[in-house]
Design an enzyme around this catalytic site. Sequence first.
Site, PDB file in Angstrom:
ATOM      1  CG  ASP A  15      13.195 -33.989 -19.448  1.00 14.23           C
ATOM      2  OD1 ASP A  15      12.214 -35.137 -19.199  1.00 14.23           O
ATOM      3  OD2 ASP A  15      14.134 -34.164 -19.069  1.00 14.23           O
ATOM      4  CG  PHE A  53      17.629 -33.443 -15.346  1.00 18.28           C
ATOM      5  CD1 PHE A  53      17.870 -34.243 -13.809  1.00 18.28           C
ATOM      6  CD2 PHE A  53      18.220 -32.691 -15.566  1.00 18.28           C
ATOM      7  CE1 PHE A  53      19.388 -33.795 -13.664  1.00 18.28           C
ATOM      8  CE2 PHE A  53      19.655 -32.009 -15.309  1.00 18.28           C
ATOM      9  CZ  PHE A  53      19.549 -32.415 -14.584  1.00 18.28           C
ATOM     10  CG  ASP A  65      18.483 -36.459 -23.659  1.00 13.73           C
ATOM     11  OD1 ASP A  65      19.019 -37.501 -23.128  1.00 13.73           O
ATOM     12  OD2 ASP A  65      18.935 -34.582 -23.239  1.00 13.73           O
ATOM     13  CB  CYS A  84      33.875 -35.399 -39.284  1.00 12.12           C
ATOM     14  SG  CYS A  84      32.455 -34.544 -39.266  1.00 12.12           S
ATOM     15  CB  CYS A 102      30.532 -32.157 -40.348  1.00 16.19           C
ATOM     16  SG  CYS A 102      31.378 -31.016 -39.372  1.00 16.19           S
ATOM     17  CB  CYS A 154      34.983 -31.813 -41.199  1.00 16.97           C
ATOM     18  SG  CYS A 154      35.206 -31.840 -38.949  1.00 16.97           S
ATOM     19  CG  HIS A 179      32.541 -31.284 -36.088  1.00 15.04           C
ATOM     20  ND1 HIS A 179      33.524 -32.695 -36.392  1.00 15.04           N
ATOM     21  CD2 HIS A 179      33.544 -32.111 -34.472  1.00 15.04           C
ATOM     22  CE1 HIS A 179      33.807 -33.681 -35.566  1.00 15.04           C
ATOM     23  NE2 HIS A 179      33.673 -33.307 -34.456  1.00 15.04           N
TER      24      HIS A 179
END
Length: 372
Positions: free
Chosen positions: A93, A97, A266, A304, A306, A309, A335
Amino acid sequence: MMFEFRVQAVCPETGARAGELVTPHGIIETPVFMPVGTRATVKAMSPREMEEIEAQIVLSNTYHLYLRPGVELIEKAGGLHRFMNWHRPILTDSGGFQVFSLSGINRIKEDGVEFSSHLDGSRHFMTPELATRVQEGLGSDIAMCFDQCVELPCDEETARKSVERTLRWARRCKEVHRRDDQALFGIVQGALFDDLRKDCARELIAMDFPGYSIGGLSVGESHDEMYRILDLLNPILPQEKPRYLMGVGFPTNLVEGVARGVDMFDCVLPTRNGRNGTLLTSRGKFNIKHSRFEEDWGPIDPDCDCYACREFSKAYIRHLYRSGEMLGARLCSWHNLRYLISLMKGAREAILEGRFPQFRDRFHELFSTGKV
Ligand code: PRF
Ligand code: ZN
């Protein structure tokens, strides 16, 4: 060709797209969620772990890296990819911002923005030329124009001035941008004013950027207002180029963004929420610290795949949190990131297989009720 965007399928009912974005560091399958690595690291996650959760691209920030450690040091390291040991694509970026949201007293001038560092108060002057030069030094695959993001609520005159300035700055960024192994995206501003949004998009399209970002959203407006602007821009932005909705990461907004033709997202939400124990799951959002999980031996999210999990119970992760153990924050960030990456992967597969409307309905049903 170093950059190419191929639209592979479009959902006829909604306009949701599945595509491939070719960059010098690899091909990104869209729609995609991009984890945020503000200070050249995705908080709590190593690059090896980021690969394990199938992160395709990470975002980093010009504003932060310019202030510390400085672009010269990163150039000495051989660029941002080498410095952080992440060899998949990076998007940076511009700071357009952050200079407004993070820095101390800032003064907007035609040439750029005078601001004081949030680190030590030192004075700096960021310009479109400097933001472009810094991003070229970092060597990201995708860079952003230096823009002006206004706060909401915002009157039409202020919004018009910010659009006009954003357009003049976009021209200046494009003028000095040299690297042909980096794509420079234009950013659509215009607050919640339909005509300003349309004008801004049309002017940027005339400048022929390789991709378009939608800025100035997720800054306090309602979901309906965000969706109205996305609906407005969807038919205007060129079909054959990628669209990136900046700073949006709530699951519902991702799915509705995809339904309105957005390809990239994002947000710090998954990592920031993860660090305070807030979990995003297929069955909605909850905090792991809640007493109802004291003896809950099940995973964070039964859908999930991951590491958190697969291998740990909610009761254990809750214990880590209550004890202030850093593994708790790590597992929750892990996660949350994997959940958003999987959500976009699921949306992509649904678009490719012609069942995105059903995917969208099923997502909302499960996310809002928690019932299978
Ligand atoms: N401009 C830039 N970066 C951004 C935004 C913007 O408007 C937003 C708004 N949600 C997030 N990040 N340059
Ligand atoms: Zn998980």
